[in-house]
Design a protein around this motif. Structure first.
Motif, PDB file in Angstrom:
ATOM      1  N   ASP A  23       0.970  -1.242   0.100  1.00 33.94           N
ATOM      2  CA  ASP A  23      -0.148   0.156  -0.071  1.00 33.94           C
ATOM      3  C   ASP A  23       0.698   1.222   0.179  1.00 33.94           C
ATOM      4  OD1 ASP A  23      -1.883   2.007   0.399  1.00 33.94           O
ATOM      5  OD2 ASP A  23      -2.788   0.968   2.184  1.00 33.94           O
ATOM      6  N   SER A  24       0.776   2.130  -1.219  1.00 32.91           N
ATOM      7  CA  SER A  24       1.643   3.202  -1.200  1.00 32.91           C
ATOM      8  C   SER A  24       0.576   4.498  -1.426  1.00 32.91           C
ATOM      9  CB  SER A  24       2.563   2.986  -2.193  1.00 32.91           C
ATOM     10  OG  SER A  24       1.899   2.764  -3.659  1.00 32.91           O
ATOM     11  N   SER A  25      -0.705   4.359  -1.085  1.00 29.67           N
ATOM     12  CA  SER A  25      -1.706   5.157  -1.111  1.00 29.67           C
ATOM     13  C   SER A  25      -1.943   6.432  -0.386  1.00 29.67           C
ATOM     14  CB  SER A  25      -3.092   4.638  -1.114  1.00 29.67           C
ATOM     15  OG  SER A  25      -3.384   4.377   0.031  1.00 29.67           O
ATOM     16  N   SER A  26      -0.892   6.558   0.584  1.00 29.85           N
ATOM     17  CA  SER A  26      -0.820   7.716   1.693  1.00 29.85           C
ATOM     18  C   SER A  26       0.593   7.944   2.101  1.00 29.85           C
ATOM     19  CB  SER A  26      -1.785   7.437   3.034  1.00 29.85           C
ATOM     20  OG  SER A  26      -1.215   6.229   3.550  1.00 29.85           O
ATOM     21  N   LYS A  27       0.659   8.806   3.039  1.00 35.25           N
ATOM     22  CA  LYS A  27       1.991   9.140   3.388  1.00 35.25           C
ATOM     23  C   LYS A  27       2.803   7.852   3.844  1.00 35.25           C
ATOM     24  CE  LYS A  27       2.720  10.599   7.969  1.00 35.25           C
ATOM     25  NZ  LYS A  27       2.824  11.735   8.819  1.00 35.25           N
ATOM     26  N   ALA A  28       2.227   7.024   4.568  1.00 29.07           N
ATOM     27  CA  ALA A  28       2.760   5.849   4.788  1.00 29.07           C
ATOM     28  C   ALA A  28       3.173   4.821   3.883  1.00 29.07           C
ATOM     29  CB  ALA A  28       1.891   5.181   6.086  1.00 29.07           C
ATOM     30  N   LEU A  29       3.834   3.845   3.928  1.00 30.70           N
ATOM     31  CA  LEU A  29       4.186   2.859   2.971  1.00 30.70           C
ATOM     32  C   LEU A  29       4.091   1.418   3.723  1.00 30.70           C
ATOM     33  CD1 LEU A  29       5.015   1.625   0.164  1.00 30.70           C
ATOM     34  CD2 LEU A  29       7.356   1.989   1.046  1.00 30.70           C
ATOM     35  N   SER A  30       3.445   0.435   3.210  1.00 28.45           N
ATOM     36  CA  SER A  30       3.251  -0.724   4.010  1.00 28.45           C
ATOM     37  C   SER A  30       3.466  -1.942   2.857  1.00 28.45           C
ATOM     38  CB  SER A  30       2.015  -0.875   4.580  1.00 28.45           C
ATOM     39  OG  SER A  30       1.974  -2.057   5.566  1.00 28.45           O
ATOM     40  N   VAL A  31       4.299  -2.978   3.223  1.00 31.43           N
ATOM     41  CA  VAL A  31       4.734  -4.092   2.444  1.00 31.43           C
ATOM     42  C   VAL A  31       4.415  -5.342   3.246  1.00 31.43           C
ATOM     43  CG1 VAL A  31       6.177  -5.242   0.820  1.00 31.43           C
ATOM     44  CG2 VAL A  31       6.058  -2.850   0.887  1.00 31.43           C
ATOM     45  N   ALA A  32       3.743  -6.342   2.833  1.00 30.90           N
ATOM     46  CA  ALA A  32       3.883  -7.644   3.575  1.00 30.90           C
ATOM     47  C   ALA A  32       3.752  -8.868   2.845  1.00 30.90           C
ATOM     48  CB  ALA A  32       2.493  -7.685   4.360  1.00 30.90           C
ATOM     49  N   LEU A  33       4.175  -9.913   3.427  1.00 35.38           N
ATOM     50  CA  LEU A  33       4.167 -11.229   2.661  1.00 35.38           C
ATOM     51  C   LEU A  33       3.509 -12.135   3.670  1.00 35.38           C
ATOM     52  CD1 LEU A  33       7.791 -11.567   1.553  1.00 35.38           C
ATOM     53  CD2 LEU A  33       5.842 -11.713   0.184  1.00 35.38           C
ATOM     54  N   LEU A  34       2.403 -12.844   2.962  1.00 33.87           N
ATOM     55  CA  LEU A  34       1.711 -13.772   3.738  1.00 33.87           C
ATOM     56  C   LEU A  34       1.814 -15.210   3.040  1.00 33.87           C
ATOM     57  CD1 LEU A  34       0.195 -10.848   3.457  1.00 33.87           C
ATOM     58  CD2 LEU A  34      -1.396 -11.957   4.857  1.00 33.87           C
ATOM     59  N   THR A  35       1.722 -16.319   3.769  1.00 33.60           N
ATOM     60  CA  THR A  35       1.396 -17.642   3.348  1.00 33.60           C
ATOM     61  C   THR A  35       0.148 -18.326   3.950  1.00 33.60           C
ATOM     62  OG1 THR A  35       3.911 -17.968   3.003  1.00 33.60           O
ATOM     63  CG2 THR A  35       2.168 -19.909   3.286  1.00 33.60           C
ATOM     64  N   ASP A  75      -3.463   6.163  18.507  1.00 35.49           N
ATOM     65  CA  ASP A  75      -2.114   5.491  18.419  1.00 35.49           C
ATOM     66  C   ASP A  75      -1.872   5.247  16.961  1.00 35.49           C
ATOM     67  OD1 ASP A  75      -0.287   3.235  19.449  1.00 35.49           O
ATOM     68  OD2 ASP A  75      -1.536   1.921  18.039  1.00 35.49           O
ATOM     69  N   SER A  76      -0.547   5.793  16.636  1.00 37.75           N
ATOM     70  CA  SER A  76      -0.105   5.889  15.124  1.00 37.75           C
ATOM     71  C   SER A  76      -0.053   4.511  14.560  1.00 37.75           C
ATOM     72  CB  SER A  76       1.210   6.388  15.377  1.00 37.75           C
ATOM     73  OG  SER A  76       2.168   5.611  15.902  1.00 37.75           O
ATOM     74  N   LEU A  77       0.256   3.210  15.252  1.00 33.35           N
ATOM     75  CA  LEU A  77       0.377   2.251  14.527  1.00 33.35           C
ATOM     76  C   LEU A  77      -1.104   1.587  14.441  1.00 33.35           C
ATOM     77  CD1 LEU A  77       2.077  -0.359  13.996  1.00 33.35           C
ATOM     78  CD2 LEU A  77       1.856  -1.185  16.174  1.00 33.35           C
ATOM     79  N   GLY A  78      -2.022   1.908  15.317  1.00 30.73           N
ATOM     80  CA  GLY A  78      -3.304   1.410  15.260  1.00 30.73           C
ATOM     81  C   GLY A  78      -4.281   1.952  13.847  1.00 30.73           C
ATOM     82  N   LYS A  79      -3.687   3.347  13.483  1.00 30.88           N
ATOM     83  CA  LYS A  79      -4.348   3.779  12.202  1.00 30.88           C
ATOM     84  C   LYS A  79      -3.649   4.000  11.259  1.00 30.88           C
ATOM     85  CE  LYS A  79      -3.199   8.579  13.692  1.00 30.88           C
ATOM     86  NZ  LYS A  79      -3.599   9.906  13.927  1.00 30.88           N
ATOM     87  N   LEU A  80      -2.401   3.208  11.262  1.00 26.65           N
ATOM     88  CA  LEU A  80      -1.672   3.286   9.870  1.00 26.65           C
ATOM     89  C   LEU A  80      -2.110   2.194   8.856  1.00 26.65           C
ATOM     90  CD1 LEU A  80       2.047   3.581  11.161  1.00 26.65           C
ATOM     91  CD2 LEU A  80       0.787   5.049   9.670  1.00 26.65           C
ATOM     92  N   PRO A  81      -2.194   2.551   7.416  1.00 27.60           N
ATOM     93  CA  PRO A  81      -2.425   1.347   6.661  1.00 27.60           C
ATOM     94  C   PRO A  81      -1.662   0.226   6.973  1.00 27.60           C
ATOM     95  CG  PRO A  81      -1.881   3.543   5.672  1.00 27.60           C
ATOM     96  CD  PRO A  81      -1.517   3.602   6.953  1.00 27.60           C
ATOM     97  N   SER A  82      -2.247  -1.207   6.923  1.00 29.18           N
ATOM     98  CA  SER A  82      -1.623  -2.098   7.018  1.00 29.18           C
ATOM     99  C   SER A  82      -1.585  -3.359   5.711  1.00 29.18           C
ATOM    100  CB  SER A  82      -2.163  -2.989   8.185  1.00 29.18           C
ATOM    101  OG  SER A  82      -1.824  -4.539   8.235  1.00 29.18           O
TER     102      SER A  82
END
Length: 241
Positions: free
Chosen positions: A7-19, A183-190
């Motif tokens: 997700d790069s849709s806002s100020k924050a950037l989030s990348v994840a890998l799932l199995t 809480d900054s962690l709780g409202k960030l894109p994930s």
């Protein structure tokens, strides 16, 4: 199923890998930076750390919008390029839904938001993952007025996302500051939330995949304001590429 989500849709950037729904790793950067310089390096770093190669992926999941024009174009381009070159499935989903899903309360009405400047926001209303008010670009004060007609119990509304510039408007509409996730962690894109949702979605046509901006680019709006449509000009004369 191995899923790369970002997700790069806002100020924050989030990348994840799932199995198979299990989070292997997630990197989130809450910095106002050009995501184009960090997205691919973050993907490479995360895949190296979990010991996964590109050929091992089954699906690419992208936050499709709404949000930053530049961020959405970047995510769509990277997602399409990876999916096409690796012959992998591609899915897109709402950036706002991914933010809303971080709230673990089945009874709450959740308002995720991304600041669109000048009192405007990208916002929606969700409850237990179901959309009640559609994703939209709006004057946030007007959105709050509409919200009051859709929700009977104000105490069950939770605001999350980029809410910093809307605290006064939220309180003036009758909600309390305690209903805004601070809480900054709780409202960030994930990206983890994106990956979990994406596992159950139908893959999209890679070539037809486009961001969901919900608003014209500012330059396009100004051009339309200063140019009257020529008589007998077809509606599709000016096209977005």
């Amino acid at each position: 199923m191995n899923i790369l989500a970002f997700d790069s849709s806002s100020k924050a950037l989030s990348v994840a890998l799932l199995t198979d729904g299990l989070l292997l790793g997630e990197v989130t950067l809450n910095l106002k930076k050009n995501h184009s310089t960090t997205l691919m390096t973050t993907i490479d770093f995360l895949m190296a750390q979990v010991g996964m190669e590109a050929k091992d992926l089954d699906r690419i999941a992208v936050a499709q919008g709404p949000g930053s024009y530049t961020g959405l174009r970047l995510a769509a381009t990277v997602g399409k390029t990876l999916a096409f070159s690796l012959n992998k499935e591609l899915v897109g989903l709402s950036s706002l839904l991914a933010i809303a899903n971080r709230v673990q309360d089945d009874e709450a009405y959740v308002v995720p938001m991304i600041d669109a400047r000048r009192g405007n926001a990208y916002a929606a209303l969700y409850k237990n993952g179901q959309q009640i008010i559609a994703d939209q670009h709006c004057n946030f004060s007007e959105f709050l007025a509409d919200l009051s007609e859709k929700v009977s119990d104000f105490s069950k509304v939770i605001f999350t996302g980029e809410s910093e510039n809307f605290v006064d408007a939220i309180q003036n509409a009758g909600f309390s500051k305690e209903q805004i996730i601070a809480d900054s962690l709780g409202k960030l894109p994930s990206a983890y939330e994106i990956g979990k949702i994406a596992e159950n979605l139908v893959p999209e046509n890679v070539h037809a995949f486009v961001p969901k901006y919900l608003k014209k680019v500012e330059a396009e709006e100004k051009w339309l304001e200063s140019h009257e449509k020529a008589e007998n000009t077809p509606d599709d004369y000016v096209q977005r590429v």
